[in-house]
Design an enzyme around this catalytic site. Sequence first.
Site, PDB file in Angstrom:
ATOM      1  N   HIS A 166       0.961  -1.271   0.157  1.00 45.89           N
ATOM      2  CA  HIS A 166       0.035   0.205   0.234  1.00 45.89           C
ATOM      3  C   HIS A 166       0.817   1.292  -0.069  1.00 45.89           C
ATOM      4  O   HIS A 166       1.760   1.457   0.797  1.00 45.89           O
ATOM      5  CB  HIS A 166      -0.730   0.038   1.303  1.00 45.89           C
ATOM      6  CG  HIS A 166      -1.732   1.219   1.275  1.00 45.89           C
ATOM      7  ND1 HIS A 166      -2.947   1.102   0.670  1.00 45.89           N
ATOM      8  CD2 HIS A 166      -1.647   2.490   1.616  1.00 45.89           C
ATOM      9  CE1 HIS A 166      -3.782   2.339   0.666  1.00 45.89           C
ATOM     10  NE2 HIS A 166      -2.937   3.198   1.562  1.00 45.89           N
ATOM     11  N   CYS A 167       0.886   2.023  -1.077  1.00 39.53           N
ATOM     12  CA  CYS A 167       1.694   3.199  -1.236  1.00 39.53           C
ATOM     13  C   CYS A 167       0.828   4.440  -0.639  1.00 39.53           C
ATOM     14  O   CYS A 167      -0.284   4.942  -1.169  1.00 39.53           O
ATOM     15  CB  CYS A 167       2.147   3.489  -2.708  1.00 39.53           C
ATOM     16  SG  CYS A 167       3.053   5.048  -3.030  1.00 39.53           S
ATOM     17  N   PRO A 168       1.174   5.314   0.151  1.00 45.66           N
ATOM     18  CA  PRO A 168       0.718   6.549   0.823  1.00 45.66           C
ATOM     19  C   PRO A 168       0.824   7.524  -0.220  1.00 45.66           C
ATOM     20  O   PRO A 168       0.010   8.420  -0.017  1.00 45.66           O
ATOM     21  CB  PRO A 168       1.370   6.779   2.218  1.00 45.66           C
ATOM     22  CG  PRO A 168       2.577   5.882   2.176  1.00 45.66           C
ATOM     23  CD  PRO A 168       2.379   4.795   1.305  1.00 45.66           C
TER      24      PRO A 168
ATOM     25  N   ASN B 226      -1.934   6.984  -2.242  1.00 51.08           N
ATOM     26  CA  ASN B 226      -3.280   6.958  -1.564  1.00 51.08           C
ATOM     27  C   ASN B 226      -3.994   5.868  -2.151  1.00 51.08           C
ATOM     28  O   ASN B 226      -5.270   5.707  -2.318  1.00 51.08           O
ATOM     29  CB  ASN B 226      -4.173   8.045  -1.743  1.00 51.08           C
ATOM     30  CG  ASN B 226      -5.344   8.238  -0.590  1.00 51.08           C
ATOM     31  OD1 ASN B 226      -5.212   7.409   0.414  1.00 51.08           O
ATOM     32  ND2 ASN B 226      -6.503   8.868  -1.051  1.00 51.08           N
TER      33      ASN B 226
END
Length: 349
Positions: free
Chosen positions: A179-181, A184
């Site tokens: 999951h890449c912040p 998003n």
Amino acid sequence: MRPCSTVMHLLLRCMRGCGRHSRSRMPRRLRQPVSYIKLIFKSLYFNSLTNSEVVLDCILEPVFWMVEVVTRWFGMVFVFLVVALTSSVVFIAYYCLLPLVLQTYSLGWMMWHICYGNWILVMIVFHYYKATNTPPGYPPKMKNEVPFVSFCKKCVIPKPARSHHCGICKTCILKMDHHCPWLNNCVGHYNHRYFFSFCVFLTLGCMYCSISGRNLFIDAYNAIDEISLPPYTYKDRMFHKSVIYMWVLTSTVSVALGALTLWHAVLITRGETSIERHINNKEAKRLGKRGKVYRNPFSYGKLNNWKVFFGVEKRSHWLTRVLLPSGHTPYGDGLTWDIYPLKKDMMPV
């Protein structure tokens, strides 16, 4: 004896034991409620399957929950930072570097700088937009619609191979990488190529700005003590500070993001995702103790792994699908994977 019978037997023994020890210490009408309360308390932590890992997960569950909430909330902040920082560098490049390019270089070099810089910018914007707005892919919720290999305890749905649950997105993701912040969004089967291409072109763009603005940065840095004095104007001071800001930012990002991009390039070459890298390492160690060699069932060979990743099916696709913006779908549906050995080159070049 069955597990449920064992539990009931233990609970009955607890009630009898509590009753014996409390007969002489409390009134009769309080014995049964007290015994019942003790029984409930002991039933909360009694489990024949409990081990240190389960206890540790339970203790850290509030921490995991807090990280998930913070990451989910800060996702939009990170996206805003990416857009704002990239826009600021582009503005400085056009406002500070481009006029000098037009005045200094020959026509050939000038055309190269303009074409290369705008090509990099288009590729960055296109792949970032697609990476943030393309769903990574989700497994079907019906059991008969997917050849599953495990079952998700949180989604309560079957999971196909290479799928994993994302605690931030609250769902399972096909061929989940992470999951890449900064996006998003989760990086999965349908947007993994966009994410990697964005990293590649952003790294190239930052390296281009850092190298092109090196001489300007040195001049601005050497004059940093003088720009506050006459005859320098406010515009001159802002020019020097903007050049320093751009060079420091692009140099830092090119190093940090370049290392991340190289790491993902290694994973793609091996036919792995970030999650599978850890899983495969553990499996390799487990089989190594038995004298066996672990082979990744999802690797098609180094060259073929890149072809599958980029969706290259013929030689012209290296240009139209890799070096130019392309919205083609990835190879396969993310539900089934061919685990059988392939030919040396499964796709023509």
